[in-house]
Design an enzyme around this catalytic site. Structure first.
Site, PDB file in Angstrom:
ATOM      1  N   ARG A 284     -10.401   8.895 -16.150  1.00 31.43           N
ATOM      2  CA  ARG A 284      -9.729   9.957 -16.913  1.00 31.43           C
ATOM      3  C   ARG A 284     -10.067  11.345 -16.367  1.00 31.43           C
ATOM      4  O   ARG A 284      -9.381  12.313 -16.642  1.00 31.43           O
ATOM      5  CB  ARG A 284     -10.126   9.891 -18.393  1.00 31.43           C
ATOM      6  CG  ARG A 284      -9.540   8.684 -19.114  1.00 31.43           C
ATOM      7  CD  ARG A 284     -10.075   8.595 -20.511  1.00 31.43           C
ATOM      8  NE  ARG A 284     -11.547   8.604 -20.493  1.00 31.43           N
ATOM      9  CZ  ARG A 284     -12.313   8.506 -21.578  1.00 31.43           C
ATOM     10  NH1 ARG A 284     -11.753   8.391 -22.765  1.00 31.43           N
ATOM     11  NH2 ARG A 284     -13.629   8.520 -21.477  1.00 31.43           N
TER      12      ARG A 284
ATOM     13  N   GLU B  53      -7.456 -17.645   2.155  1.00 32.25           N
ATOM     14  CA  GLU B  53      -6.667 -16.832   3.092  1.00 32.25           C
ATOM     15  C   GLU B  53      -7.610 -16.354   4.181  1.00 32.25           C
ATOM     16  O   GLU B  53      -8.763 -16.792   4.245  1.00 32.25           O
ATOM     17  CB  GLU B  53      -6.016 -15.651   2.357  1.00 32.25           C
ATOM     18  CG  GLU B  53      -7.023 -14.707   1.711  1.00 32.25           C
ATOM     19  CD  GLU B  53      -6.386 -13.495   1.027  1.00 32.25           C
ATOM     20  OE1 GLU B  53      -5.279 -13.102   1.386  1.00 32.25           O
ATOM     21  OE2 GLU B  53      -7.044 -12.938   0.131  1.00 32.25           O
TER      22      GLU B  53
ATOM     23  N   ARG C  83       4.840  -4.415  -4.654  1.00 37.71           N
ATOM     24  CA  ARG C  83       3.440  -4.862  -4.681  1.00 37.71           C
ATOM     25  C   ARG C  83       2.498  -3.670  -4.888  1.00 37.71           C
ATOM     26  O   ARG C  83       1.513  -3.765  -5.627  1.00 37.71           O
ATOM     27  CB  ARG C  83       3.091  -5.616  -3.388  1.00 37.71           C
ATOM     28  CG  ARG C  83       1.722  -6.272  -3.446  1.00 37.71           C
ATOM     29  CD  ARG C  83       1.474  -7.187  -2.266  1.00 37.71           C
ATOM     30  NE  ARG C  83       1.420  -6.470  -0.997  1.00 37.71           N
ATOM     31  CZ  ARG C  83       1.317  -7.057   0.189  1.00 37.71           C
ATOM     32  NH1 ARG C  83       1.251  -8.373   0.277  1.00 37.71           N
ATOM     33  NH2 ARG C  83       1.277  -6.350   1.291  1.00 37.71           N
TER      34      ARG C  83
ATOM     35  N   LYS D 172      -3.956  -5.142  -4.057  1.00 37.24           N
ATOM     36  CA  LYS D 172      -4.277  -4.682  -2.693  1.00 37.24           C
ATOM     37  C   LYS D 172      -5.005  -3.349  -2.838  1.00 37.24           C
ATOM     38  O   LYS D 172      -4.422  -2.272  -2.716  1.00 37.24           O
ATOM     39  CB  LYS D 172      -2.991  -4.558  -1.864  1.00 37.24           C
ATOM     40  CG  LYS D 172      -3.248  -4.594  -0.365  1.00 37.24           C
ATOM     41  CD  LYS D 172      -1.963  -4.878   0.379  1.00 37.24           C
ATOM     42  CE  LYS D 172      -2.088  -4.546   1.850  1.00 37.24           C
ATOM     43  NZ  LYS D 172      -3.055  -5.329   2.591  1.00 37.24           N
TER      44      LYS D 172
HETATM   45  N1  PXG Z   1      -4.237 -11.259   2.925  1.00 35.46           N
HETATM   46  C1  PXG Z   1      -4.936 -10.100   2.947  1.00 35.46           C
HETATM   47  C2  PXG Z   1      -6.289 -10.058   2.368  1.00 35.46           C
HETATM   48  C3  PXG Z   1      -4.350  -8.944   3.502  1.00 35.46           C
HETATM   49  O1  PXG Z   1      -5.014  -7.789   3.514  1.00 35.46           O
HETATM   50  C4  PXG Z   1      -2.379 -10.266   4.046  1.00 35.46           C
HETATM   51  C5  PXG Z   1      -3.009 -11.349   3.446  1.00 35.46           C
HETATM   52  C6  PXG Z   1      -0.984 -10.422   4.576  1.00 35.46           C
HETATM   53  O2  PXG Z   1      -0.052  -9.816   3.708  1.00 35.46           O
HETATM   54  P1  PXG Z   1       1.331  -9.210   4.240  1.00 35.46           P
HETATM   55  O3  PXG Z   1       1.983  -8.659   3.014  1.00 35.46           O
HETATM   56  O4  PXG Z   1       0.989  -8.144   5.255  1.00 35.46           O
HETATM   57  O5  PXG Z   1       2.089 -10.319   4.830  1.00 35.46           O
HETATM   58  C7  PXG Z   1      -3.041  -9.016   4.061  1.00 35.46           C
HETATM   59  C8  PXG Z   1      -2.426  -7.795   4.648  1.00 35.46           C
HETATM   60  C9  PXG Z   1      -4.898  -5.079   9.586  1.00 35.46           C
HETATM   61  C10 PXG Z   1      -4.682  -5.084   8.122  1.00 35.46           C
HETATM   62  O6  PXG Z   1      -5.219  -4.002  10.116  1.00 35.46           O
HETATM   63  C11 PXG Z   1      -4.041  -6.144   7.528  1.00 35.46           C
HETATM   64  C12 PXG Z   1      -3.826  -6.165   6.144  1.00 35.46           C
HETATM   65  C13 PXG Z   1      -4.308  -5.137   5.413  1.00 35.46           C
HETATM   66  C14 PXG Z   1      -4.945  -4.091   6.002  1.00 35.46           C
HETATM   67  C15 PXG Z   1      -5.126  -4.043   7.376  1.00 35.46           C
HETATM   68  O7  PXG Z   1      -4.751  -6.129  10.215  1.00 35.46           O
HETATM   69  N2  PXG Z   1      -3.216  -7.277   5.656  1.00 35.46           N
END
Ligand code: PXG
Length: 290
Positions: free
Chosen positions: A105, A184, A52, A151
């Site tokens: 760049r 979400e 990812r 992400k």
């Molecule tokens: N949606 C979003 C917008 C996320 O940032 C998830 C879903 C869950 O994805 P995973 O791959 O972890 O199952 C995320 C991920 C925190 C924190 O501190 C959480 C995320 C990113 C940054 C910080 O809770 N979540």
């Protein structure tokens, strides 16, 4: 000896882990990241997270300059340096140092860092009693602008929703698409169970493809629970038989109440409890050895 951080080829002490004010990750949020977890000396779904990360980088035309295998070594090396067996891992790739203009760049070399630290677990009562959450009035950015599948280091959209949640003492907020469909949460994916069918919003609506979300879909299939990616609204949340969130930090966490409405009788449902147990079993039995 303090915490060691991996930064651009070296393991440095926490106090020395500093990046330039000219780094475009800071100036423009131009970069990508992953949040990963290690359980009992094994990194859970490391390859999926790295894939990812590289896909996010590809989507913003960011060359990580190293291979997936080398990125894996960075994560493992940082964990070993800190003698961590259970950990939260933050892996970040920014566009790197440039000038004050937007042009990527001007950034010849990406900045790569990896922080590994002890994991701050959610309180156990979250899992026993379920979360009380709210819907944010801040809508999700439209996927036609910046895809939420990336992400990226620009989390302002989610942070604005998180601020709404914390103002109401809620640990999470549901985020809707511009058309009002459930997308979400600020850092978690969302599932509902209705008439024995598990539902999670389809990726095309504009949500991160959660690693935990995919694991839960696998676990559902293995346990004979019908699971579909399907669009749904707040009405479907309020009238669901069960609701839970998934994320690397939260794992699988039940939701008891949304916007003042109890989900069913407010107690974590049978399917949710089964998936929590199955998920915990899996985290203890697989992963890349540190
Ligand atoms: N949606 C979003 C917008 C996320 O940032 C998830 C879903 C869950 O994805 P995973 O791959 O972890 O199952 C995320 C991920 C925190 C924190 O501190 C959480 C995320 C990113 C940054 C910080 O809770 N979540």
């Amino acid at each position: 000896m303090g915490l060691k951080i991996y930064l651009d080829g070296k393991l440095v002490e926490k106090d020395e882990a500093k990046i330039s004010v000219f780094d475009h990750g800071l100036l423009y949020g131009d970069g990508v990241f992953e949040g990963i977890r290690a359980y009992h000396g094994r990194v859970f779904r490391l390859r999926e997270h790295l894939q990812r990360l590289f896909n996010s980088a590809k989507a913003i035309s960011l060359d990580c300059a190293i291979s997936v295998d080398q990125m894996e070594d960075i994560v493992l090396k940082t964990l070993r340096a800190n003698k961590l067996k259970d950990a939260y891992i933050r892996l970040v790739v920014t566009r790197g140092i440039g000038d004050l203009g937007l042009d990527p760049r001007k950034c010849p070399k990406p900045t790569i860092f990896c922080i590994t630290d002890k994991i701050k677990l959610y309180p156990e009562e979250f899992y026993q009693d379920g979360l009380t959450i709210v819907t944010a009035s801040t809508r999700k950015n439209i996927p036609e602008a910046v895809s939420p599948r990336i992400k990226s280091l620009n989390y302002l959209n989610n942070i604005l929703a998180k601020i709404e949640a914390t103002l109401q003492n809620a640990p999470e907020a549901i985020m809707l698409t511009k058309d009002g469909y459930v997308a979400e949460c600020t850092g978690d994916n969302v599932f509902i169970l209705k008439d024995n069918v598990l539902k999670t919003p389809p990726t095309y609506l504009g949500a991160l493809e959660g690693v935990t979300q995919r694991v839960v879909m696998e676990l559902a299939a293995k346990n004979g629970i019908l699971c579909r990616e399907e669009v749904f609204t707040r009405y479907d949340l309020f009238t669901a038989d069960e609701c839970f969130l998934t994320g690397t930090a939260a794992e699988v966490v039940p939701v008891a109440r949304i916007d003042g409405r109890l989900i069913s009788n407010g107690q974590p449902g049978k399917t949710t409890l089964k998936l929590i147990a199955e998920f915990r079993k899996l985290t203890l039995s697989e992963g890349v050895e540190i």
